[in-house]
Design an enzyme around this catalytic site. Structure first.
Site, PDB file in Angstrom:
ATOM      1  N   GLY A  17       7.436  -0.220   1.706  1.00  0.00           N
ATOM      2  CA  GLY A  17       7.156  -0.435   3.204  1.00  0.00           C
ATOM      3  C   GLY A  17       8.147   0.445   3.883  1.00  0.00           C
ATOM      4  O   GLY A  17       8.352   0.351   5.137  1.00  0.00           O
ATOM      5  N   ASN A  19       6.840   3.533   5.009  1.00  0.00           N
ATOM      6  CA  ASN A  19       5.940   4.194   6.079  1.00  0.00           C
ATOM      7  C   ASN A  19       6.065   2.783   7.157  1.00  0.00           C
ATOM      8  O   ASN A  19       6.083   3.289   8.439  1.00  0.00           O
ATOM      9  CB  ASN A  19       4.630   4.409   5.405  1.00  0.00           C
ATOM     10  CG  ASN A  19       4.734   5.739   4.973  1.00  0.00           C
ATOM     11  OD1 ASN A  19       4.642   6.852   5.846  1.00  0.00           O
ATOM     12  ND2 ASN A  19       4.663   5.855   3.635  1.00  0.00           N
ATOM     13  N   LEU A  95      -9.959  -0.953  -1.731  1.00  0.00           N
ATOM     14  CA  LEU A  95     -10.873  -0.225  -0.879  1.00  0.00           C
ATOM     15  C   LEU A  95     -11.304  -1.210   0.362  1.00  0.00           C
ATOM     16  O   LEU A  95     -11.048  -2.487   0.026  1.00  0.00           O
ATOM     17  CB  LEU A  95     -12.337  -0.203  -1.406  1.00  0.00           C
ATOM     18  CG  LEU A  95     -13.217   1.065  -0.629  1.00  0.00           C
ATOM     19  CD1 LEU A  95     -12.502   2.377  -0.828  1.00  0.00           C
ATOM     20  CD2 LEU A  95     -14.574   1.282  -1.892  1.00  0.00           C
ATOM     21  N   ASN A 110      -5.002   6.000   7.326  1.00  0.00           N
ATOM     22  CA  ASN A 110      -4.573   5.889   6.056  1.00  0.00           C
ATOM     23  C   ASN A 110      -3.617   7.000   6.027  1.00  0.00           C
ATOM     24  O   ASN A 110      -3.784   8.103   6.433  1.00  0.00           O
ATOM     25  CB  ASN A 110      -5.539   5.586   5.003  1.00  0.00           C
ATOM     26  CG  ASN A 110      -4.789   5.259   3.389  1.00  0.00           C
ATOM     27  OD1 ASN A 110      -3.826   4.690   3.518  1.00  0.00           O
ATOM     28  ND2 ASN A 110      -5.133   6.054   2.778  1.00  0.00           N
ATOM     29  N   HIS A 112      -2.128   9.542   2.790  1.00  0.00           N
ATOM     30  CA  HIS A 112      -2.083   9.641   1.348  1.00  0.00           C
ATOM     31  C   HIS A 112      -1.135  10.505   0.967  1.00  0.00           C
ATOM     32  O   HIS A 112      -1.279  11.583   1.699  1.00  0.00           O
ATOM     33  CB  HIS A 112      -3.742  10.272   0.997  1.00  0.00           C
ATOM     34  CG  HIS A 112      -4.041  10.311  -0.233  1.00  0.00           C
ATOM     35  ND1 HIS A 112      -4.095   9.321  -1.340  1.00  0.00           N
ATOM     36  CD2 HIS A 112      -3.914  11.529  -0.976  1.00  0.00           C
ATOM     37  CE1 HIS A 112      -4.393   9.956  -2.483  1.00  0.00           C
ATOM     38  NE2 HIS A 112      -4.153  11.025  -2.476  1.00  0.00           N
ATOM     39  N   ASP A 153     -10.249   7.755   0.486  1.00  0.00           N
ATOM     40  CA  ASP A 153      -9.695   9.112   0.883  1.00  0.00           C
ATOM     41  C   ASP A 153     -10.706  10.144   1.326  1.00  0.00           C
ATOM     42  O   ASP A 153     -10.354  11.422   1.309  1.00  0.00           O
ATOM     43  CB  ASP A 153      -8.940   9.492  -0.535  1.00  0.00           C
ATOM     44  CG  ASP A 153      -7.838   8.770  -0.819  1.00  0.00           C
ATOM     45  OD1 ASP A 153      -7.121   7.898  -0.288  1.00  0.00           O
ATOM     46  OD2 ASP A 153      -7.691   8.825  -2.126  1.00  0.00           O
ATOM     47  N   GLU A 182       6.170  11.905   4.918  1.00  0.00           N
ATOM     48  CA  GLU A 182       5.199  11.029   5.418  1.00  0.00           C
ATOM     49  C   GLU A 182       5.602  10.247   6.535  1.00  0.00           C
ATOM     50  O   GLU A 182       4.715  10.129   7.508  1.00  0.00           O
ATOM     51  CB  GLU A 182       4.947   9.957   4.116  1.00  0.00           C
ATOM     52  CG  GLU A 182       4.044  10.478   3.020  1.00  0.00           C
ATOM     53  CD  GLU A 182       3.799   9.513   2.219  1.00  0.00           C
ATOM     54  OE1 GLU A 182       4.028   8.271   2.412  1.00  0.00           O
ATOM     55  OE2 GLU A 182       3.439   9.974   1.289  1.00  0.00           O
TER      56      GLU A 182
END
Ligand code: GRF
Length: 214
Positions: A17, A19, A95, A110, A112, A153, A182
């Protein structure tokens, strides 16, 4: 019809958590282009629940089920109920059903933990990503924020931040270094993505329908 002054964002994730925490903090900045109204997780043990508590936000825990249709319906109805405009994935490993992407008009993002288009795709998550980067002897890695498509991705890249990979770095250290970039990257990209939506009036809210786009 009226135009909204902030994009209504939900975060979906099942990891630590960190992010989600950074995004919620960014949403509280003055003149933020978005607000976070909902956190969603598939794990009752996810750090996302603590983030929701800390920020006084609603957290929906989706049923632990392998039934994709159930998960899809649950997700769709909670996005609809909360009038969500944009969904940010942060530590969601599965997905996302195409119906969810379509229901949001493709407004799903998203992050990555590598420099896409390299080191992404099915099975590339968590420590495996960092192990693959180190095994390739790449001199840099980093983080990528992208639009979510029906493939892992592969969506349009909105932002990247690199980190140097030094000889002798462990996967754990690399993960730590990537995570450190990030948070800022994801929050910044979301701010700018939502500002653009507002500027182009891409998000209209129906005042009689609590702003739901769905
Ligand atoms: C991050 O490394 C992100 O890149 C990936 O999942 C991880 C989630 O971490 N998609 P956290 O739950 O935000 O700490």
């Amino acid at each position: 019809m009226e135009y909204s002054s902030q994009i209504n964002l939900a975060i979906l994730g099942s990891g630590a958590g960190t992010n989600a925490h950074a995004i919620c903090r960014a949403a509280r900045m003055p003149n933020s282009s978005f607000c976070v109204s909902l956190l969603i997780t598939t794990s009752a043990k996810s750090g996302v629940r603590n983030v929701a508590r800390e920020f006084g936000l609603e957290c929906v825990v989706l049923s632990r089920t392998s039934d994709v249709v159930n998960l899809e319906n649950e997700l769709l109805s909670c996005l609809r109920e909360w009038g969500i405009d944009v969904l940010a994935l942060a530590g969601y490993m599965r997905l996302l059903p195409v119906s969810v992407i379509n229901a949001l008009g493709g407004r799903v993002l998203n992050i990555h933990p590598a420099l896409l288009p390299h080191f992404g795709g099915p099975g590339m998550y968590g420590m495996r990503v960092h192990e693959a980067v180190l095994a390739s002897k790449a001199s840099e890695s980093g983080a990528t924020v992208h639009v979510v498509s029906e493939h892992y991705d592969e969506g349009h890249i909105l932002g990247q931040q690199t980190v140097a990979v030094l000889p002798g770095n462990s996967p754990e250290l690399l993960q730590q270094m990537v995570k450190a970039v990030e948070h800022e990257l994801y929050s910044t990209v979301i701010q700018s993505y939502c500002s653009t939506l507002l500027a182009y009036n891409d998000v209209e809210t129906d005042s009689e329908n609590s702003g739901s786009l769905l």
